[in-house]
Design a protein around this motif. Structure first.
Motif, PDB file in Angstrom:
ATOM      1  N   ARG A  69       0.886  -1.023  -0.061  1.00  0.00           N
ATOM      2  CA  ARG A  69       0.273  -0.194   0.302  1.00  0.00           C
ATOM      3  C   ARG A  69       0.719   1.349  -0.219  1.00  0.00           C
ATOM      4  O   ARG A  69       0.639   2.359  -0.691  1.00  0.00           O
ATOM      5  N   PRO A  72       2.958   2.551  -4.255  1.00  0.00           N
ATOM      6  CA  PRO A  72       2.975   3.356  -4.662  1.00  0.00           C
ATOM      7  C   PRO A  72       2.308   4.694  -4.130  1.00  0.00           C
ATOM      8  O   PRO A  72       2.603   5.544  -4.897  1.00  0.00           O
ATOM      9  N   LEU A  73       2.297   4.835  -2.864  1.00  0.00           N
ATOM     10  CA  LEU A  73       2.113   5.779  -2.295  1.00  0.00           C
ATOM     11  C   LEU A  73       3.120   6.890  -2.727  1.00  0.00           C
ATOM     12  O   LEU A  73       2.928   7.902  -2.649  1.00  0.00           O
ATOM     13  N   PHE A  76       3.585   8.023  -6.386  1.00  0.00           N
ATOM     14  CA  PHE A  76       3.180   8.749  -7.286  1.00  0.00           C
ATOM     15  C   PHE A  76       2.836  10.758  -6.541  1.00  0.00           C
ATOM     16  O   PHE A  76       1.930  10.564  -7.016  1.00  0.00           O
ATOM     17  N   GLY A  80       0.855  13.437  -7.696  1.00  0.00           N
ATOM     18  CA  GLY A  80      -0.435  13.513  -7.299  1.00  0.00           C
ATOM     19  C   GLY A  80      -0.206  15.408  -6.880  1.00  0.00           C
ATOM     20  O   GLY A  80      -1.213  16.134  -6.680  1.00  0.00           O
ATOM     21  N   ALA A  96     -10.207   9.830  -6.204  1.00  0.00           N
ATOM     22  CA  ALA A  96      -9.341   8.799  -5.311  1.00  0.00           C
ATOM     23  C   ALA A  96     -10.318   7.773  -4.259  1.00  0.00           C
ATOM     24  O   ALA A  96      -9.692   6.844  -4.671  1.00  0.00           O
ATOM     25  N   SER A 103     -11.702  -0.706  -4.578  1.00  0.00           N
ATOM     26  CA  SER A 103      -9.915  -1.553  -4.360  1.00  0.00           C
ATOM     27  C   SER A 103     -10.775  -2.323  -3.969  1.00  0.00           C
ATOM     28  O   SER A 103     -10.558  -3.382  -3.210  1.00  0.00           O
ATOM     29  N   ALA A 126      -1.910  -2.009  -3.161  1.00  0.00           N
ATOM     30  CA  ALA A 126      -1.384  -0.825  -3.624  1.00  0.00           C
ATOM     31  C   ALA A 126      -1.686  -0.362  -4.847  1.00  0.00           C
ATOM     32  O   ALA A 126      -2.231   0.866  -4.767  1.00  0.00           O
ATOM     33  N   LEU A 127      -3.423  -0.237  -5.154  1.00  0.00           N
ATOM     34  CA  LEU A 127      -4.362   0.409  -5.127  1.00  0.00           C
ATOM     35  C   LEU A 127      -4.298   1.316  -4.457  1.00  0.00           C
ATOM     36  O   LEU A 127      -4.902   2.750  -4.859  1.00  0.00           O
ATOM     37  N   THR A 130      -2.585   4.307  -4.407  1.00  0.00           N
ATOM     38  CA  THR A 130      -2.117   4.781  -5.538  1.00  0.00           C
ATOM     39  C   THR A 130      -3.392   6.133  -5.102  1.00  0.00           C
ATOM     40  O   THR A 130      -2.760   7.241  -5.666  1.00  0.00           O
ATOM     41  N   ALA A 133      -2.249   8.899  -2.834  1.00  0.00           N
ATOM     42  CA  ALA A 133      -1.002   9.748  -3.580  1.00  0.00           C
ATOM     43  C   ALA A 133      -1.441  11.021  -4.222  1.00  0.00           C
ATOM     44  O   ALA A 133      -1.077  12.031  -3.725  1.00  0.00           O
TER      45      ALA A 133
END
Length: 442
Positions: A69, A72-73, A76, A80, A96, A103, A126-127, A130, A133
């Motif tokens: 988790r 990707p934060l 991106f 963002g 978001a 997800s 991970a989604l 994202t 982010a």
């Protein structure tokens, strides 16, 4: 001709008695949506950890899913922040929220069906990272910008009171649902909360810089934000401190906590109570910050950070559940005090047209090594033992906090009580319209 719609006098009178006069429509929508997502999400992290364990995963798998988790934060966040300074911020927040809702809904279906695999849970986490982010930089400062400068501290404290009240209820309910039904139920509740929050945020009237007003490219925007960030030593030094503290605290609470609870404290129910105590501490800290207005805002906030070490130390022993609850309560209260004072400092010192980019650098620095910390949690526990790893988390927190107090800017930065409000963008009614609240540095 249609008659003009009016609000019944008794409703208006009730609203005035319940809400402060400065709590305008945008403040109410922002607060309500944040309370809803806080209620849904407060048990989701624990639910994800127990979902991994119930699927046959190990402590290492728990850490990897949690790290999935955050990775990707980190990747991106800067994009963002730049996007949020170019597009209407509430639209970025809504998009978001919808990604988070989707997800978490798929995550819940997989867990409830008994078909969830570790790699699937990692991808869905991970989604969610994202989505965060893009959400976090866009949301930063919106609550404080929705009210007059004179009410900024009180507004953020009251806002956080509502959010943390939702966290307390959500953590308690989440722990009970995990214990008596399934982690999938908690994940489904989280998905619904994000969907409802997205609906509420669609009605925000939020001004933002239009793309036509930004002649420079995104890379130029990021460089300008970086110069603004590194020019303030108090800012980057606290972010560096929290890059380590967030990593060790995330390892302690997201990886070690559920395992200690499962082996020594009675399972998910007791851990849910401990997390609820942390949320209750947030509520108590919010009540404190409604009234307390320290002059040296960063000094007061940083001193509170040392209390972040208490949960890790309590789990290292491990102490009985009532003492763990006390440790979590104190840490939650201290966390809220720091969070309010940190947001006041950012709102006071950072130009509004730079706030999303500065927030992105803040978040990036604060979470950059969190995936490493969580991925390394299980190997560290194997090497040092669970107790040794937790004591290491506590000691690092205290040492870094003491080192930060050596910076004179942190000791001396004072609240600017009489600063005039920052002018709003042309399409935004000044100070009466428009970071949620995950304090980036927590």
């Amino acid at each position: 001709m249609r008659a003009k719609e009016t609000v019944p006098p008794d409703v208006t009178s009730l609203r005035r008695r319940i809400l402060p006069t400065w709590a305008n429509r945008n403040f109410q929508l922002l607060a309500a949506s944040a309370v809803i997502t806080g209620f849904g999400s407060s048990g989701a992290m624990t639910a994800a950890a127990f979902a991994v364990l119930e699927a046959g995963g190990t402590g290492t798998d728990v850490g990897l899913v949690a790290a999935a988790r955050t990775a990707p934060l980190v990747a991106f966040l800067l994009i963002g922040g730049a996007v949020a300074d170019r597009l209407p911020r509430h639209r970025v927040m809504v998009a978001a929220n919808l990604l988070n809702a989707c997800s978490q809904a798929v995550f819940a279906v997989l867990v409830l069906s008994g078909q969830a695999q570790v790699w699937q849970m990692a991808v869905l986490s991970a989604l969610g990272g994202t989505a965060q982010a893009f959400f976090s930089p866009a949301s930063e400062g919106m609550i404080l910008n929705s009210v007059q400068q004179a009410h900024a501290s009180q507004a953020f404290a009251i806002y956080r009171l509502g959010v943390n009240g939702g966290n307390v209820a959500g953590a308690a309910l989440g722990g009970a649902l995990i214990a008596f039904s399934s982690p999938g139920v908690v994940l489904a509740l989280d998905a619904g909360s994000f969907a409802l929050a997205a609906l509420l945020r669609m009605f925000l009237r939020v001004g933002s810089l239009l793309p036509s007003e930004r002649s420079s490219g995104m890379w130029r925007d990021l460089r300008d934000g970086w110069r603004e960030f590194v020019s303030r030593r108090w800012l980057w030094s606290i972010v560096v401190q929290f890059s380590v503290i967030n990593a060790v605290t995330s390892a302690a609470l997201a990886v070690y906590g559920p395992q200690v609870a499962a082996s020594d404290l009675g399972g998910a129910g007791s851990w849910g109570v401990a997390l609820a105590a942390f949320g209750l501490g947030n509520v108590l800290g919010g009540f404190l910050m409604v009234r307390w207005r320290p002059r040296r805002i960063l000094l007061s906030g940083v001193l509170c950070v040392s209390a972040y070490a208490l949960p890790a130390a309590a789990l290292a022993v491990p102490v009985p559940v009532p003492l763990l609850v006390v440790a979590m309560l104190v840490a939650g209260c201290s966390s809220e005090v720091f969070g309010v004072l940190w947001m006041i400092a950012l709102h006071q010192e950072i130009p509004q047209d730079m706030l999303s980019r500065i927030s992105a650098y803040d978040w990036l620095g604060s979470v950059a090594i969190v995936p490493l910390g969580m991925a390394a949690a299980a190997p560290a526990a194997e090497t040092l033992g669970m107790s040794g790893a937790l004591w290491g988390c506590a000691v690092l927190t205290v040492l870094l906090t003491g080192a930060l107090l050596l910076a004179p800017e942190i000791r001396r930065l004072e609240r600017a009580e009489n600063n005039p409000p920052t002018p709003a963008p042309p399409d935004q009614p000044a100070r009466e319209v428009t970071s949620d609240g995950t304090v980036s540095s927590t």
